[in-house]
Design a protein around this motif. Structure first.
Motif, PDB file in Angstrom:
ATOM      1  N   CYS A  95      53.127  38.641  78.741  1.00 58.07           N
ATOM      2  CA  CYS A  95      54.080  37.687  79.295  1.00 58.07           C
ATOM      3  C   CYS A  95      53.669  36.270  78.896  1.00 58.07           C
ATOM      4  O   CYS A  95      52.501  35.898  79.011  1.00 58.07           O
ATOM      5  CB  CYS A  95      54.125  37.816  80.815  1.00 58.07           C
ATOM      6  N   HIS A  97      54.310  33.648  80.350  1.00 59.55           N
ATOM      7  CA  HIS A  97      54.053  32.774  81.494  1.00 59.55           C
ATOM      8  C   HIS A  97      52.546  32.688  81.710  1.00 59.55           C
ATOM      9  O   HIS A  97      51.913  31.722  81.329  1.00 59.55           O
ATOM     10  CB  HIS A  97      54.785  33.300  82.745  1.00 59.55           C
ATOM     11  N   LEU A  98      51.959  33.772  82.255  1.00 60.75           N
ATOM     12  CA  LEU A  98      50.514  33.743  82.501  1.00 60.75           C
ATOM     13  C   LEU A  98      49.793  34.997  82.007  1.00 60.75           C
ATOM     14  O   LEU A  98      48.671  35.275  82.423  1.00 60.75           O
ATOM     15  CB  LEU A  98      50.239  33.536  83.998  1.00 60.75           C
ATOM     16  N   GLY A  99      50.445  35.755  81.149  1.00 60.89           N
ATOM     17  CA  GLY A  99      49.727  36.815  80.448  1.00 60.89           C
ATOM     18  C   GLY A  99      49.752  38.209  81.037  1.00 60.89           C
ATOM     19  O   GLY A  99      49.038  39.089  80.554  1.00 60.89           O
ATOM     20  N   CYS A 100      50.526  38.466  82.076  1.00 62.87           N
ATOM     21  CA  CYS A 100      50.627  39.844  82.591  1.00 62.87           C
ATOM     22  C   CYS A 100      51.363  40.726  81.578  1.00 62.87           C
ATOM     23  O   CYS A 100      51.911  40.236  80.605  1.00 62.87           O
ATOM     24  CB  CYS A 100      51.395  39.861  83.905  1.00 62.87           C
ATOM     25  N   CYS A 113      58.555  41.156  84.008  1.00 63.07           N
ATOM     26  CA  CYS A 113      57.144  40.960  84.329  1.00 63.07           C
ATOM     27  C   CYS A 113      56.923  41.161  85.832  1.00 63.07           C
ATOM     28  O   CYS A 113      57.607  40.529  86.644  1.00 63.07           O
ATOM     29  CB  CYS A 113      56.698  39.560  83.909  1.00 63.07           C
ATOM     30  N   CYS A 115      54.471  40.222  87.649  1.00 66.49           N
ATOM     31  CA  CYS A 115      53.678  39.187  88.331  1.00 66.49           C
ATOM     32  C   CYS A 115      54.535  38.114  88.999  1.00 66.49           C
ATOM     33  O   CYS A 115      54.387  37.850  90.188  1.00 66.49           O
ATOM     34  CB  CYS A 115      52.696  38.555  87.351  1.00 66.49           C
ATOM     35  N   HIS A 116      55.431  37.477  88.246  1.00 70.57           N
ATOM     36  CA  HIS A 116      56.238  36.404  88.833  1.00 70.57           C
ATOM     37  C   HIS A 116      57.714  36.546  88.494  1.00 70.57           C
ATOM     38  O   HIS A 116      58.475  35.602  88.652  1.00 70.57           O
ATOM     39  CB  HIS A 116      55.726  35.033  88.381  1.00 70.57           C
ATOM     40  N   GLY A 117      58.079  37.694  87.937  1.00 71.56           N
ATOM     41  CA  GLY A 117      59.503  37.986  87.767  1.00 71.56           C
ATOM     42  C   GLY A 117      60.173  37.492  86.503  1.00 71.56           C
ATOM     43  O   GLY A 117      61.404  37.496  86.422  1.00 71.56           O
ATOM     44  N   PRO A 130      59.910  32.237  85.578  1.00 67.90           N
ATOM     45  CA  PRO A 130      59.226  30.981  85.233  1.00 67.90           C
ATOM     46  C   PRO A 130      58.745  30.859  83.790  1.00 67.90           C
ATOM     47  O   PRO A 130      58.297  29.787  83.390  1.00 67.90           O
ATOM     48  CB  PRO A 130      58.023  30.989  86.184  1.00 67.90           C
TER      49      PRO A 130
HETATM   50  S1  FES Z   1      52.764  36.251  84.245  1.00 66.79           S
HETATM   51 FE1  FES Z   1      54.704  37.062  83.850  1.00 66.79          FE
HETATM   52  S2  FES Z   1      56.016  35.948  85.117  1.00 66.79           S
HETATM   53 FE2  FES Z   1      54.087  35.100  85.480  1.00 66.79          FE
END
Ligand code: FES
Length: 174
Positions: A95, A97-100, A113, A115-117, A130
């Motif tokens: 991802c 965003h933050l790597g999930c 994702c 983690c944060h959608g 995000p």
């Molecule tokens: S790590 Fe995927 S939405 Fe934040």
């Protein structure tokens, strides 16, 4: 005689102090010797980080169903290989965003994702959540033996106009 005892006691104390001093000096020398030896060993055997190979063979084109998101390489490589009517592309399952690791939701036709959608289309373009940018694509081509070769070290970013460069897409028609 009390005086003689005192002299003898005093002599023993001095001897004990000498012993202690020489013992301390021995430890210091031993410590220095150990540190120098360790430094030499480290120079002889530098720390090397062995990372897994970035390129992998992903099987033959005929092994893939047109239109399907193939997740057989997710666990071992963190890559989806997607076959279209005209060829293949490989999406990095990280991802932006933050790597999930996003998941492919077939019925909803999107990557999501947990983690944060953040959500991505099948192409890898972000459309919700995000994350600020699309997923990245890995280099993809045919190897000499006819298998698909994916190299994660070479990446292509949509927002930089790189998805149109040759390595980002493998043209193939059966
Ligand atoms: S790590 Fe995927 S939405 Fe934040």
């Amino acid at each position: 005689m009390p005086g003689g005892d005192r002299t003898q006691d005093s002599g023993e104390h001095i001897w004990s102090r000498r012993n202690l001093l020489s013992l301390g000096a021995s430890f210091s020398i031993l410590g220095m010797f150990g540190a120098v030896t360790l430094a030499i060993v480290r120079m002889l055997f530098p720390r090397v980080l062995f990372e897994p190979a970035t390129a992998f063979k992903a099987g033959l084109p005929k092994d893939y169903i047109p239109g399907a998101v193939d997740d057989r390489w997710i666990k071992s490589q963190r890559v989806w290989v997607i076959r279209t009517d005209t060829g293949f592309y490989a999406l990095i399952a990280i991802c932006t965003h933050l790597g999930c690791t996003p998941r492919w939701l077939g019925p909803e036709n999107k990557f999501k994702c947990p983690c944060h959608g953040s959500g991505y289309t099948k192409d890898g373009v972000n459309f919700e959540g995000p994350t600020p940018r699309p997923l990245e694509r890995a280099a993809i081509k045919l190897a000499d033996d006819g298998q698909i070769l994916v190299d994660k070290a070479m990446r292509y970013r949509y927002e930089l106009g790189q998805w149109d460069t040759p390595g980002a897409f493998l043209k193939f028609s059966s």
